[in-house]
Every structure is written in structure tokens, then in C-alpha cells.
Design an enzyme around this catalytic site. Structure first.
Site, PDB file in Angstrom:
ATOM      1  N   HIS A 100      -6.889   4.724 -22.341  1.00 16.10           N
ATOM      2  CA  HIS A 100      -6.935   4.445 -23.785  1.00 16.10           C
ATOM      3  C   HIS A 100      -7.426   3.037 -24.061  1.00 16.10           C
ATOM      4  O   HIS A 100      -7.369   2.154 -23.198  1.00 16.10           O
ATOM      5  CB  HIS A 100      -5.547   4.637 -24.418  1.00 16.10           C
ATOM      6  CG  HIS A 100      -4.519   3.655 -23.903  1.00 16.10           C
ATOM      7  ND1 HIS A 100      -3.899   3.782 -22.680  1.00 16.10           N
ATOM      8  CD2 HIS A 100      -4.006   2.520 -24.453  1.00 16.10           C
ATOM      9  CE1 HIS A 100      -3.061   2.774 -22.492  1.00 16.10           C
ATOM     10  NE2 HIS A 100      -3.104   1.993 -23.560  1.00 16.10           N
ATOM     11  N   ASP A 102      -6.364   0.227 -26.927  1.00 17.77           N
ATOM     12  CA  ASP A 102      -5.155   0.109 -27.745  1.00 17.77           C
ATOM     13  C   ASP A 102      -5.433   0.269 -29.244  1.00 17.77           C
ATOM     14  O   ASP A 102      -6.372  -0.332 -29.789  1.00 17.77           O
ATOM     15  CB  ASP A 102      -4.494  -1.261 -27.519  1.00 17.77           C
ATOM     16  CG  ASP A 102      -3.824  -1.354 -26.152  1.00 17.77           C
ATOM     17  OD1 ASP A 102      -3.435  -0.318 -25.589  1.00 17.77           O
ATOM     18  OD2 ASP A 102      -3.700  -2.491 -25.641  1.00 17.77           O
ATOM     19  N   HIS A 255      -7.883   1.110 -20.619  1.00 18.28           N
ATOM     20  CA  HIS A 255      -6.986   0.835 -19.504  1.00 18.28           C
ATOM     21  C   HIS A 255      -6.033   1.993 -19.291  1.00 18.28           C
ATOM     22  O   HIS A 255      -5.880   2.869 -20.148  1.00 18.28           O
ATOM     23  CB  HIS A 255      -6.245  -0.498 -19.676  1.00 18.28           C
ATOM     24  CG  HIS A 255      -5.479  -0.616 -20.962  1.00 18.28           C
ATOM     25  ND1 HIS A 255      -6.078  -0.965 -22.149  1.00 18.28           N
ATOM     26  CD2 HIS A 255      -4.176  -0.416 -21.244  1.00 18.28           C
ATOM     27  CE1 HIS A 255      -5.167  -0.988 -23.103  1.00 18.28           C
ATOM     28  NE2 HIS A 255      -3.998  -0.643 -22.581  1.00 18.28           N
ATOM     29  N   ARG A 270       3.686  -7.483 -24.227  1.00 20.61           N
ATOM     30  CA  ARG A 270       2.310  -7.584 -24.751  1.00 20.61           C
ATOM     31  C   ARG A 270       2.270  -8.303 -26.091  1.00 20.61           C
ATOM     32  O   ARG A 270       3.073  -8.032 -26.980  1.00 20.61           O
ATOM     33  CB  ARG A 270       1.755  -6.165 -24.925  1.00 20.61           C
ATOM     34  CG  ARG A 270       0.295  -6.130 -25.296  1.00 20.61           C
ATOM     35  CD  ARG A 270      -0.185  -4.695 -25.422  1.00 20.61           C
ATOM     36  NE  ARG A 270      -0.067  -4.244 -26.795  1.00 20.61           N
ATOM     37  CZ  ARG A 270      -0.279  -2.977 -27.198  1.00 20.61           C
ATOM     38  NH1 ARG A 270      -0.567  -2.034 -26.328  1.00 20.61           N
ATOM     39  NH2 ARG A 270      -0.170  -2.669 -28.467  1.00 20.61           N
TER      40      ARG A 270
HETATM   41  O1  LIG Z   1       2.059  -1.169 -18.543  1.00 25.23           O
HETATM   42  C1  LIG Z   1       0.926  -1.623 -18.437  1.00 25.23           C
HETATM   43  O2  LIG Z   1       0.494  -2.142 -17.417  1.00 25.23           O
HETATM   44  C2  LIG Z   1      -0.032  -1.546 -19.602  1.00 25.23           C
HETATM   45  C3  LIG Z   1       0.519  -0.759 -20.731  1.00 25.23           C
HETATM   46  C4  LIG Z   1      -0.451  -0.664 -21.880  1.00 25.23           C
HETATM   47  O3  LIG Z   1      -1.133   0.299 -22.053  1.00 25.23           O
HETATM   48  C5  LIG Z   1      -0.555  -1.810 -22.794  1.00 25.23           C
HETATM   49  O4  LIG Z   1       0.126  -2.823 -22.608  1.00 25.23           O
HETATM   50  O5  LIG Z   1      -1.351  -1.724 -23.741  1.00 25.23           O
HETATM   51 FE   LIG Z   2      -2.414   0.010 -23.768  1.00 28.20          FE
END
Ligand SMILES: O=C(O)CCC(=O)C(=O)O
Ligand SMILES: [Fe+2]
Length: 306
Positions: A100, A102, A255, A270
Site C-alpha cells: 500500500h 499510505d 510498502h 509513525r
Molecule cells: O510496521 C511497519 O513496518 C510499517 C507499517 C506501515 O504500513 C506504516 O507505518 O505505514
Molecule cells: Fe503504511
């Protein structure tokens, strides 16, 4: 590219680089920030090891690149940190193990995100990023010409009929929160990057349907285009250590967080930087169809910081 402020070590051939010799908790000069920004746009995801950042430091660093958004349009933030999304996978069964970009269901998807590793299992739990610009460049010319004309509806609403397995109660609860406000946005499938001018495939897990095609036609074409994004040549895989920080350009990447660590604890946090309105190759902007995301994306004046 190179910088006189830090060392750059590419991690894979087409995407990803480690920046060595930057302390993200220090008061970085505008010149250093400008070089980090160049590296971000060039490598699309950049990594910093051994950082000594807390959530406030992470927020302060992210804010050097633009306004930060609230943690998520629908998912609650870390307590007392409205701009920090706490991904504590020992407390939730939800995993980000799908490809995806984000928050593409809103009209101004994030410019990028800064992700900080808090707890990392000894083995497993890597994250993979893919370069959507080299994916576009890999397309045979006829497919590129087709992609250039297409628009897709992105939404955070799930098609439950598509789920292969029954969700647990906790997963159902999470999805209820995730879709508590339904958003829908029409984005061009080929987006022109506002800083580099590069064209990239702007698709990913929130795409629901290509405008003007049936659901099956749409699924087939998305699967075909997506297969170029996830070609291994277009990816970089990061093996996390606690204290790592990853910063990705959400305008040119997808990602996938690999869910191969069972019930071992894994926690990352995040902070997301507000993005602008995507534009197609002829300059037509994305268009919100459903849902008001103005509370998520800060004031327009502040967003134009590209
Ligand atoms: O858990 C992760 O490494 C990434 C998760 C994710 O998709 C994000 O932080 O946008
Ligand atoms: Fe993500």
C-alpha cells in the site's frame, strides 16, 4: 547523489539508502535538512541507524519537512500525541502485510512518513518498500500509454466479500474503526511527482476500481500494473534494529510490513507529513468523492511546502 553533510550508502540498486553521520535528535541546520530532503526524493526511502529519538524528537524532525498530519484520518493516535500513530502489533492482530501507499483514500495523501522502531523481534518483521517510478519506467510502452489515461477510486472501505478468511472479533473491531468515516477519492494512476517531476504508478492497497471499467477488468489491470511495482528489482527490504528510523516518500513508493514474527512483540511509531493534491500527466488534480479530510490534513497554506 552525495552530500558534504553525511555519507550515503545505497541499500539496493533502485531504491533505498542509509544516511550515516546524522543525529536526528540534534538541531540540524537548514542545509542538512535540504540534503536529507534531496536524498529522500532521490532514494525514495532513507534509513538512519542508532538514533536516540523519542516521539517528540521524531515529531520535531518530521516538522522540518512540512506540517504533520493528525495520526490518521480514522485510527486513534498515541495517548497525548495527536500526531503519532502507535503501531504496537502485540496489542493488535492487524498487520500492514499488504502492499500500500499510505492514506491514498483522501485527496491529499501524505508527502511521507517518519517511522521509528521502538521494539523489534530478533528475527522477522522486516519492511519492504517499492519504487513506483521505476515500476512505471519498466512498463512496455503500450501499457504505459494505457496507464497514463487511467484514473482510480481509492477508498478505506473494505469489500468484505473479498476476505478469504473469517476475521477475528478484534480484527473486525479495528476495521470498524478504520472505516468509521468512509473516504473515497479519484486519483490519476500515473502521478507526476511535485518535486522531481518523475512519473510513477500511484496505486496500492486502497485502489478499489478503475474509472470506466468493470470490476473484473479493473482488477485485472490493477494486478498487471501492480506486478511491476512489486518486482523484486524495484524493492528494498529493511531489517530493523531498535533505534532505526525510516523516512519514505509516500508519493513515489508502496510498502509492505512482513508479518512473519508470530506473536513476538513488535512496535513502531509513525509521524506523517502532509502532502499536496496529486496531479495527472496533463495536470488534472485528484478529486475527493466522499468524506471530508480537512481535519486530517492541515491548512492548505501550510501544505504547499514542497
Ligand atoms: O510496521 C511497519 O513496518 C510499517 C507499517 C506501515 O504500513 C506504516 O507505518 O505505514
Ligand atoms: Fe503504511
Amino acid at each position: 547523489m552525495s552530500s558534504k553533510h553525511f555519507e550515503i550508502k545505497p541499500v539496493a540498486g533502485r531504491i533505498g539508502a542509509k544516511l550515516i553521520g546524522v543525529d536526528l535528535s540534534s538541531n540540524l541546520s537548514d542545509e542538512v535538512i535540504a540534503d536529507i530532503r534531496k536524498a529522500l526524493v532521490f532514494y525514495k526511502v532513507i534509513f538512519f541507524r542508532n538514533q536516540n529519538l523519542d516521539a517528540d524528537g521524531q515529531l520535531a524532525f518530521a516538522r522540518r519537512f512540512g506540517e504533520t498530519t493528525t495520526a490518521h484520518p480514522t485510527v486513534p493516535s498515541l495517548a497525548n500525541q495527536p500526531h503519532v500513530l502507535d503501531l504496537d502489533y502485540s496489542r493488535t492482530e492487524s498487520r500492514a502485510n499488504n502492499w500500500h501507499t499510505d492514506v491514498t483514500f483522501v485527496d491529499r495523501p501524505p508527502l511521507g512518513s517518519v517511522l521509528r522502531a521502538v521494539t523489534i523481534p530478533p528475527i522477522g518483521g522486516d519492511t519492504v518498500w517499492a519504487n513506483s517510478v521505476t515500476a512505471y519506467q519498466d512498463l512496455p510502452v503500450h501499457l504505459r500509454d494505457l496507464a497514463d489515461t487511467l484514473w482510480a477510486v481509492h477508498s478505506n472501505k473494505y469489500d468484505y466479500a473479498e476476505a478469504a478468511v473469517e476475521l477475528s472479533e478484534q480484527q473486525k473491531e479495528y476495521r470498524k474503526t478504520f472505516t468509521s468515516t468512509v473516504y473515497e477519492t479519484l486519483h490519476p494512476i500515473v502521478r507526476v511527482h511535485p518535486e522531481s517531476g518523475e512519473r510513477g504508478l500511484f496505486i496500492g492497497g486502497f485502489v478499489r476500481q478503475i474509472k470506466g471499467l468493470s470490476q473484473t477488468e479493473s482488477n485485472d489491470i490493477i494486478r498487471l500494473l501492480q506486478s511491476y511495482v512489486t518486482r523484486l528489482e524495484n524493492t528494498v527490504r529493511w531489517k530493523w534494529k531498535e533505534g532505526d528510523v525510516a523516512f519514505w516518500d509516500n508519493r513515489a513508493t508502496q510498502h509492505y510490513a512482513i508479518a512473519d514474527y508470530g506473536t513476538q512483540p513488535r512496535r513502531v511509531q509513525r509521524v506523517t507529513i502532509a502532502g499536496d493534491l496529486p496531479v495527472s500527466i496533463d495536470g488534472t488534480p485528484s478529486q475527493a468523492v466522499k468524506g471530508d479530510s480537512s481535519a486530517y490534513t492541515p491548512a492548505l497554506a501550510a501544505v504547499g511546502v514542497v
